[in-house]
Design a protein around this motif. Structure first.
Motif, PDB file in Angstrom:
ATOM      1  N   ILE A   1       0.839  -1.210   0.000  1.00  0.00           N
ATOM      2  CA  ILE A   1       0.000   0.000   0.000  1.00  0.00           C
ATOM      3  C   ILE A   1       0.867   1.250   0.000  1.00  0.00           C
ATOM      4  O   ILE A   1       0.620   2.207  -0.750  1.00  0.00           O
TER       5      ILE A   1
ATOM      6  N   GLU B   1       2.248   1.686  -3.429  1.00  0.00           N
ATOM      7  CA  GLU B   1       1.217   2.135  -4.376  1.00  0.00           C
ATOM      8  C   GLU B   1       0.970   3.634  -4.258  1.00  0.00           C
ATOM      9  O   GLU B   1       0.637   4.302  -5.235  1.00  0.00           O
ATOM     10  N   ILE B   2       1.102   4.169  -3.034  1.00  0.00           N
ATOM     11  CA  ILE B   2       0.875   5.613  -2.855  1.00  0.00           C
ATOM     12  C   ILE B   2       2.046   6.396  -3.444  1.00  0.00           C
ATOM     13  O   ILE B   2       1.850   7.416  -4.098  1.00  0.00           O
TER      14      ILE B   2
ATOM     15  N   VAL C   1      -3.946  -2.270  -5.521  1.00  0.00           N
ATOM     16  CA  VAL C   1      -4.009  -3.171  -4.371  1.00  0.00           C
ATOM     17  C   VAL C   1      -5.113  -4.185  -4.668  1.00  0.00           C
ATOM     18  O   VAL C   1      -6.239  -3.787  -4.964  1.00  0.00           O
TER      19      VAL C   1
ATOM     20  N   GLY D   1      -6.698   0.022   2.750  1.00  0.00           N
ATOM     21  CA  GLY D   1      -6.086   0.236   1.444  1.00  0.00           C
ATOM     22  C   GLY D   1      -6.812  -0.526   0.352  1.00  0.00           C
ATOM     23  O   GLY D   1      -7.036  -0.009  -0.749  1.00  0.00           O
ATOM     24  N   SER D   2      -7.206  -1.760   0.657  1.00  0.00           N
ATOM     25  CA  SER D   2      -7.852  -2.596  -0.339  1.00  0.00           C
ATOM     26  C   SER D   2      -9.225  -2.041  -0.727  1.00  0.00           C
ATOM     27  O   SER D   2      -9.560  -1.941  -1.917  1.00  0.00           O
TER      28      SER D   2
ATOM     29  N   ASN E   1      -8.841   1.207  -2.669  1.00  0.00           N
ATOM     30  CA  ASN E   1      -8.432   0.953  -4.053  1.00  0.00           C
ATOM     31  C   ASN E   1      -9.615   0.474  -4.902  1.00  0.00           C
ATOM     32  O   ASN E   1      -9.772   0.859  -6.055  1.00  0.00           O
TER      33      ASN E   1
ATOM     34  N   ARG F   1      -6.218   8.672  -6.735  1.00  0.00           N
ATOM     35  CA  ARG F   1      -6.072   7.326  -6.193  1.00  0.00           C
ATOM     36  C   ARG F   1      -5.082   7.316  -5.019  1.00  0.00           C
ATOM     37  O   ARG F   1      -5.330   6.688  -3.989  1.00  0.00           O
ATOM     38  N   GLN F   2      -3.981   8.069  -5.162  1.00  0.00           N
ATOM     39  CA  GLN F   2      -3.011   8.179  -4.071  1.00  0.00           C
ATOM     40  C   GLN F   2      -3.670   8.751  -2.820  1.00  0.00           C
ATOM     41  O   GLN F   2      -3.507   8.249  -1.710  1.00  0.00           O
TER      42      GLN F   2
ATOM     43  N   LEU G   1      -6.062   6.242  -1.256  1.00  0.00           N
ATOM     44  CA  LEU G   1      -5.353   5.169  -0.548  1.00  0.00           C
ATOM     45  C   LEU G   1      -4.844   5.663   0.806  1.00  0.00           C
ATOM     46  O   LEU G   1      -4.933   4.960   1.819  1.00  0.00           O
TER      47      LEU G   1
ATOM     48  N   GLY H   1      -7.550   5.765   3.082  1.00  0.00           N
ATOM     49  CA  GLY H   1      -7.903   4.403   3.496  1.00  0.00           C
ATOM     50  C   GLY H   1      -7.073   3.950   4.684  1.00  0.00           C
ATOM     51  O   GLY H   1      -7.586   3.333   5.624  1.00  0.00           O
TER      52      GLY H   1
END
Lengths: 433, 433
Positions: free
Chosen positions: A82, A85-86, A93, A126-127, A130, A143-144, A147, A150
């Motif tokens: 996660i 991904e950020i 994710v 995170g999931s 996403n 999206r960042q 997340l 999240g």
């Protein structure tokens, strides 16, 4: 003036839009965290009633191993995935991360593995975030942000500390720095996530610090703040920092050596499970299994008991450290944070007795400081101190969290955290200055 | 392991060395701030007893003008000079800055000018820290750290809020970011500065928020947190942000236009003083003069009174804004922060009445949020909320401070603050997102 009003309107639009986006995301995360906390509680108390479940721990480890092998794909990387991904959005994710981590964490606790909750909550956050980012067809920047929100929602919900969740999400991404970019979505998410858990009637454990007089008089001089107490806090905080290094090194080493020495991967959790059983037989009591918040029997060492004189043994913190490093290092699932709380508060208890200091205060300081050192989030941990224990000792919370952070070496438990010369240049600056 | 121990030893040495360095600096700053607070209190109460002193305000302005013309040199740039010195060390901060700003601030208040205290305290801090940096023959990096710690000590000492002082010093240097580099020296400095003021028996004003039920039930649904209250807080916070823009623009414009229109420089404070006298004659009461914390007569509008229903008029906040913009825009001396507290808490009072919200809570939110917008330090202001009013409403404090920060435009009251694309890119991101 026109330009200013224009910007204000855009900001208002931004706030309203994110409110609407976050609402379903945070309620989703909060609900799943509530389900997780409820199941976790059931599992823990079921094991209390059926202690023989511990002997199935090796088997549980094998099943977790194969669950991830079959359904896991990238989800195995957990929190680090996660964070990555950020920083650099890639494949996203996986949706299955949320149910997988929930299920495997509950399995770990049902059979007595020593682990925590925050990793699970953050991965659920995170999931789900996403998943919604895909649903809303968000671009990379959005999206960042979602997340990050999240993470905030998951953390805020699982511990009942929304402000800490907010700051933690902004602070954990990069060592030595905090940026405000995602603040607003994070705050709303953490707040709604926490409120959702409360709405499901899932409650959190309250902790209390005894009333302590922090003023002092020496040789007829009155100090507004006891300098001897401060010194004791500073010495302890250095040791809290060392404890978080030790935890990180132990978990990391067990993971590395077991991968190197044992070629059949599913045998690793079997060995881990057997070691936990063996240790428990040697010690002769189950105190360091599972979460360590509720007591299995009257007089057990728990986080709650460590806030009282005599509520922890001299080496309780080391036992918990070993148990957790084995559990997480051999492939069982769950968070690191609750064990870090446990290690910190029992070490605080031990140090308070050694240095003749207030036990509940030092347990609280250890609780937040070891966590601060391990995750490199001193501001979030200072705020957590205020949210959980009240603001009376805010200055000591800050001292403990920052000293532990400084003394905790350059690696935290999340290998994906970025280090923009911050921590390193910090260490170098100790030399030059 | 050897390497880690080595680093730990260096960190311990670092902590001990800075403790020893900070001790005399912070005690010096704290003592001078205590002297300042004591003199300020004398001056304010002397004017209460001799209201005719107001008519000498234009003369006081001329004397301040010539004091700075004769002894001032670069000291006139005040807080901005210190921020610049930390970012790009140059000629240093003149020693005379501390006595000059102390004397001229007391003069401003003795004759009824509307100004604050924090600018004075920060400049005392920076000036004394710079003096010690020279004494200790420090290199540039150490000098930067000590100057930052000087800000922390001054701020922590003048308001009795050490943790806020620490975070403020780290946060005020750059917009949209906070770095931990100087944390430890700042904390020790703020803490010792505050303790020194307490040791001199100078006390701070306590504020209280009434007990408020933040849970709510609508249509038989129970909310852990009242969503209507949250909405009211969010709307107010946008307006708090607008108020801080208005304050910044007003002060800046008065300074610019008076410099452009009036060629004889010493006539500017004369005009400013005359305007303040005129306004006071028009309003017919002295509520908006000077600091606004102690009441000149029973029933006067002060920061303290604005925490109670009926304790402020509808436009009290605007009057104070105009008074302060004139005072500081025409060359009188003092800080901006206490007037910002006043503007915020009276605006909060007004908004609470308009929206049927809890008065003391909204006064507290305005108190910290207008300050947050004007100085771009939302984390310091959130922590100040907790230090001054307790942690019960920490979430609302954070919401108010960050929304006000977001809605306060890209310029704060300190023109020397760095903006590393942070704020700007933030505003741009509202458009793209």
């Amino acid at each position: 003036m026109q330009k200013i009003l224009n910007i204000q309107l855009q900001i208002l639009k931004y706030i309203l839009r994110w409110d609407l986006i976050i609402l379903p995301v945070a309620v989703g995360i909060g609900s799943m965290v509530a389900l997780f906390l409820w199941l976790l509680n059931l599992a823990i108390h079921y094991r209390f009633a059926h202690p023989w479940l511990l002997y199935l721990l090796p088997l549980a480890g094998v099943s977790i191993h194969f669950l991830y092998k079959m359904y896991g794909s990238s989800a195995e990387r957990g929190n680090n995935l996660i964070i990555d991904e950020i920083h650099e959005p890639g494949a996203g994710v996986p949706k299955r991360m949320a149910p997988l981590i929930l299920l495997t964490t509950v399995i770990t606790h049902l059979f007595g593995g020593s682990a925590g909750r925050e990793g699970t909550a953050v991965q659920i956050g995170g999931s789900i975030a996403n998943f919604f980012a895909g649903l809303f067809r968000m671009d990379l920047a959005q999206r960042q942000t979602l997340l990050t929100a999240g993470i905030a929602a998951g953390f805020g919900a699982v511990f009942g500390t929304p402000l800490t969740g907010t700051v933690f999400a902004m602070e954990v991404l990069t060592v030595g720095r905090i940026q405000y970019r995602a603040f607003f979505p994070c705050l709303i998410a953490a707040f709604l996530g926490d409120a959702t858990v409360a709405a499901w009637h899932v409650h959190h454990t309250p902790y209390h610090i005894d009333v302590i007089n922090t003023a002092a008089t020496y040789y007829s001089y009155h100090f507004w703040f006891d300098p001897v107490l401060l010194l004791k806090v500073m010495i302890s905080s250095v040791l809290f920092g060392f404890a978080s290094i030790l935890f990180e090194k132990a978990t990391h080493s067990i993971k590395q050596y077991s991968l190197k020495l044992i070629k059949t991967a599913w045998l690793i959790p079997v060995l881990g499970g057997c070691l936990i059983i063996l240790l428990t037989l040697i010690i002769g009591k189950p105190d360091y299994l599972s979460l360590g918040v509720d007591a299995e029997y009257p007089g057990a060492v728990t986080i709650v008991s460590s806030f009282h004189q005599g509520g922890a043994h001299f080496f309780s913190w080391l036992w918990k450290l070993v148990y957790t490093a084995i559990t997480l290092g051999t492939g069982f699932k769950g968070g690191e944070v609750t064990p870090l709380f446990y290690i910190g508060s029992t070490l605080g208890n031990t140090l308070a007795v050694l240095m003749d200091a207030p036990v509940s205060l030092f347990a609280a300081l250890g609780f937040i400081a070891v966590f601060s050192g391990a995750t490199k989030t001193p501001i979030a941990c200072t705020i957590m101190g205020m949210e959980l224990f009240g603001p009376d000792h805010a200055v000591l919370f800050a001292v403990a969290c920052f000293i532990a952070y400084l003394c905790s070496g350059s690696n935290g438990i999340y290998s994906a955290q970025r280090k923009p010369g911050g921590k390193l240049s910090y260490l170098q600056s100790f030399r030059s200055k």
